[in-house]
Design a protein around this motif. Structure first.
Motif, short mmCIF file in Angstrom:
data_model
loop_
_atom_site.label_atom_id
_atom_site.label_comp_id
_atom_site.label_asym_id
_atom_site.label_seq_id
_atom_site.Cartn_x
_atom_site.Cartn_y
_atom_site.Cartn_z
N PRO A 112 -2.72 7.79 -11.66
CA PRO A 112 -3.32 6.81 -12.57
C PRO A 112 -2.41 5.60 -12.76
O PRO A 112 -1.20 5.73 -12.84
CB PRO A 112 -3.47 7.60 -13.87
N ASP B 147 -3.20 3.39 -15.30
CA ASP B 147 -3.31 3.11 -16.73
C ASP B 147 -2.47 4.13 -17.51
O ASP B 147 -2.46 5.31 -17.20
CB ASP B 147 -4.78 3.21 -17.13
N THR C 197 -2.87 5.28 -20.55
CA THR C 197 -3.72 6.25 -21.24
C THR C 197 -4.17 7.34 -20.28
O THR C 197 -4.15 8.52 -20.61
CB THR C 197 -4.95 5.53 -21.86
N GLN C 198 -4.57 6.94 -19.08
CA GLN C 198 -4.99 7.91 -18.07
C GLN C 198 -3.83 8.81 -17.68
O GLN C 198 -4.02 10.01 -17.45
CB GLN C 198 -5.54 7.19 -16.83
N GLU C 199 -2.65 8.24 -17.58
CA GLU C 199 -1.47 9.03 -17.23
C GLU C 199 -1.21 10.10 -18.28
O GLU C 199 -0.96 11.26 -17.95
CB GLU C 199 -0.25 8.12 -17.09
N LEU D 200 -3.41 11.38 -20.30
CA LEU D 200 -4.52 12.33 -20.21
C LEU D 200 -4.25 13.35 -19.10
O LEU D 200 -4.45 14.55 -19.28
CB LEU D 200 -5.83 11.60 -19.96
N HIS D 201 -3.77 12.89 -17.96
CA HIS D 201 -3.46 13.79 -16.84
C HIS D 201 -2.33 14.74 -17.20
O HIS D 201 -2.35 15.92 -16.85
CB HIS D 201 -3.11 12.99 -15.59
#
Length: 57
Positions: free
Chosen positions: A12, A14, A16-18, A20-21
């Protein structure tokens, strides 16, 4: 065989995506870990609510 292998998972870009992962990876590790005896003994079977049962008639 193909020498230049493509990555199947894209990292990711982003923040935020990082996060989340990372949280998802932590959750999966937690769910797949072996449980100790005290955790197994705490598990109790519960009845399924009637609304979740399929109609039998």
């Amino acid at each position: 065989m193909q020498e230049n292998m493509e990555h199947l998972i894209e990292l990711p870009q982003d923040r935020t995506q990082e996060r989340l992962h990372v949280a998802l990876a932590y959750f999966v590790d937690y769910m797949e870990r072996p449980r100790d005896a005290s955790e197994v003994l705490k598990d109790r079977q519960q009845a399924v609510p009637v609304e979740m049962l399929p109609m039998l008639l």
